[in-house]
Write a protein that holds these residues in place. Sequence first.
Motif, PDB file in Angstrom:
ATOM      1  N   ASN A 137       0.812  -1.215   0.000  1.00  0.00           N
ATOM      2  CA  ASN A 137       0.000   0.000   0.000  1.00  0.00           C
ATOM      3  C   ASN A 137       0.848   1.269   0.000  1.00  0.00           C
ATOM      4  O   ASN A 137       0.568   2.216  -0.731  1.00  0.00           O
ATOM      5  N   THR A 138       1.869   1.281   0.837  1.00  0.00           N
ATOM      6  CA  THR A 138       2.714   2.476   0.948  1.00  0.00           C
ATOM      7  C   THR A 138       3.955   2.401   0.073  1.00  0.00           C
ATOM      8  O   THR A 138       4.697   3.377  -0.029  1.00  0.00           O
ATOM      9  N   ARG A 139       4.182   1.246  -0.543  1.00  0.00           N
ATOM     10  CA  ARG A 139       5.354   1.015  -1.390  1.00  0.00           C
ATOM     11  C   ARG A 139       6.632   1.334  -0.622  1.00  0.00           C
ATOM     12  O   ARG A 139       7.549   1.997  -1.132  1.00  0.00           O
ATOM     13  N   SER A 140       6.672   0.847   0.609  1.00  0.00           N
ATOM     14  CA  SER A 140       7.836   1.057   1.468  1.00  0.00           C
ATOM     15  C   SER A 140       8.365  -0.286   1.962  1.00  0.00           C
ATOM     16  O   SER A 140       7.663  -1.298   1.917  1.00  0.00           O
ATOM     17  N   VAL A 141       9.613  -0.281   2.446  1.00  0.00           N
ATOM     18  CA  VAL A 141      10.263  -1.527   2.856  1.00  0.00           C
ATOM     19  C   VAL A 141      11.001  -1.315   4.177  1.00  0.00           C
ATOM     20  O   VAL A 141      11.676  -0.301   4.380  1.00  0.00           O
ATOM     21  N   GLU A 142      10.852  -2.289   5.062  1.00  0.00           N
ATOM     22  CA  GLU A 142      11.638  -2.333   6.281  1.00  0.00           C
ATOM     23  C   GLU A 142      12.409  -3.646   6.313  1.00  0.00           C
ATOM     24  O   GLU A 142      11.904  -4.680   5.874  1.00  0.00           O
ATOM     25  N   VAL A 143      13.624  -3.578   6.836  1.00  0.00           N
ATOM     26  CA  VAL A 143      14.442  -4.770   7.005  1.00  0.00           C
ATOM     27  C   VAL A 143      14.876  -4.830   8.461  1.00  0.00           C
ATOM     28  O   VAL A 143      15.509  -3.889   8.966  1.00  0.00           O
ATOM     29  N   ALA A 144      14.505  -5.896   9.150  1.00  0.00           N
ATOM     30  CA  ALA A 144      14.805  -6.054  10.576  1.00  0.00           C
ATOM     31  C   ALA A 144      14.315  -4.842  11.372  1.00  0.00           C
ATOM     32  O   ALA A 144      14.970  -4.376  12.297  1.00  0.00           O
ATOM     33  N   GLY A 145      13.151  -4.319  10.969  1.00  0.00           N
ATOM     34  CA  GLY A 145      12.547  -3.207  11.678  1.00  0.00           C
ATOM     35  C   GLY A 145      13.065  -1.837  11.297  1.00  0.00           C
ATOM     36  O   GLY A 145      12.592  -0.817  11.820  1.00  0.00           O
ATOM     37  N   THR A 146      14.015  -1.770  10.374  1.00  0.00           N
ATOM     38  CA  THR A 146      14.599  -0.503   9.950  1.00  0.00           C
ATOM     39  C   THR A 146      14.160  -0.170   8.532  1.00  0.00           C
ATOM     40  O   THR A 146      14.291  -1.003   7.626  1.00  0.00           O
ATOM     41  N   ALA A 147      13.632   1.032   8.334  1.00  0.00           N
ATOM     42  CA  ALA A 147      13.211   1.450   6.995  1.00  0.00           C
ATOM     43  C   ALA A 147      14.436   1.632   6.104  1.00  0.00           C
ATOM     44  O   ALA A 147      15.452   2.185   6.531  1.00  0.00           O
ATOM     45  N   ILE A 148      14.353   1.131   4.869  1.00  0.00           N
ATOM     46  CA  ILE A 148      15.445   1.322   3.915  1.00  0.00           C
ATOM     47  C   ILE A 148      14.906   2.074   2.698  1.00  0.00           C
ATOM     48  O   ILE A 148      13.760   1.890   2.308  1.00  0.00           O
ATOM     49  N   HIS A 149      15.747   2.907   2.140  1.00  0.00           N
ATOM     50  CA  HIS A 149      15.342   3.688   0.966  1.00  0.00           C
ATOM     51  C   HIS A 149      15.684   2.927  -0.306  1.00  0.00           C
ATOM     52  O   HIS A 149      16.832   2.493  -0.496  1.00  0.00           O
ATOM     53  N   LEU A 150      14.683   2.770  -1.158  1.00  0.00           N
ATOM     54  CA  LEU A 150      14.889   2.106  -2.445  1.00  0.00           C
ATOM     55  C   LEU A 150      14.455   3.041  -3.563  1.00  0.00           C
ATOM     56  O   LEU A 150      13.507   3.804  -3.418  1.00  0.00           O
ATOM     57  N   THR A 151      15.147   2.976  -4.680  1.00  0.00           N
ATOM     58  CA  THR A 151      14.714   3.710  -5.862  1.00  0.00           C
ATOM     59  C   THR A 151      13.461   3.017  -6.404  1.00  0.00           C
ATOM     60  O   THR A 151      13.174   1.864  -6.047  1.00  0.00           O
ATOM     61  N   PRO A 152      12.675   3.678  -7.265  1.00  0.00           N
ATOM     62  CA  PRO A 152      11.487   3.030  -7.819  1.00  0.00           C
ATOM     63  C   PRO A 152      11.786   1.685  -8.489  1.00  0.00           C
ATOM     64  O   PRO A 152      11.032   0.717  -8.322  1.00  0.00           O
ATOM     65  N   SER A 153      12.889   1.605  -9.228  1.00  0.00           N
ATOM     66  CA  SER A 153      13.230   0.345  -9.899  1.00  0.00           C
ATOM     67  C   SER A 153      13.652  -0.723  -8.897  1.00  0.00           C
ATOM     68  O   SER A 153      13.306  -1.903  -9.050  1.00  0.00           O
ATOM     69  N   GLU A 154      14.375  -0.324  -7.855  1.00  0.00           N
ATOM     70  CA  GLU A 154      14.773  -1.287  -6.823  1.00  0.00           C
ATOM     71  C   GLU A 154      13.542  -1.806  -6.087  1.00  0.00           C
ATOM     72  O   GLU A 154      13.449  -3.001  -5.775  1.00  0.00           O
TER      73      GLU A 154
END
Length: 235
Positions: A137-154
């Motif tokens: 829904n938010t097109r966001s990603v967390e890894v081990a509870g930490t938000a990571i920044h990804l480019t649109p293609s990533e």
Amino acid sequence: MHILLVEDNPSTAKSVQMLLGGEGHNVSITDSGEESLELVELYEYDAILLDIDLDDMSGFEVLRAMRAKKLAIPVIMLSGSTGVDSKVAALAAGADDYVTKPFHKSELFARINAVVRRSRGHTDSIIRTGAIALNLNTRSVEVAGTAIHLTPSEYKMLELLSLRKNSVLTKEACLNYLYNGMSEPEIKIIDVFICKLRKKISAANGGDAQIETVWGGGYMLRDASKSASTAQIAA
């Protein structure tokens, strides 16, 4: 996501394509029911938006033909009719959902996310794979509870891997998902995206990127809770 839009109204088709493209989705468009039946045999789509009133054949006929071929792609019927009979007929023909025109973009996005995640066996909008949590829904990603920044293609690359986790995805399938056959770069760009994703995920996950290389096959996002031995190659 890779979405097929079957719509014979040019202005409506362009509008929907722009809306979905603005959210990072790849959208293929056809105004022909017959052509849509050919396209679903050639490409793997995450969802189909199917207008009921087509020039060459009705959306109901298209849908019944798809289901007769045992194609389980999620289908959302689009129609200007608010009648109960039309909705019932669509669901009876094998539709997963029904959206009445005109529709609000947020409703369409939510319905697409819902049918796609259910088709992949996910009950929540957040797909969890090991330490990775991808929010559709938010097109966001967390890894081990930490938000990571990804480019649109990533993000799109990780979205594909997450939706089909524990399945081997060929580089060709990844390229088609990201670029939809339009102005595709060389296939080695997939290796570049995978390399960047691994670095970002492993940095937040104690060195474990969870993305495996399957030599001669492609890439797979490993879910430790499931056996990777059941992995299938997705062409």
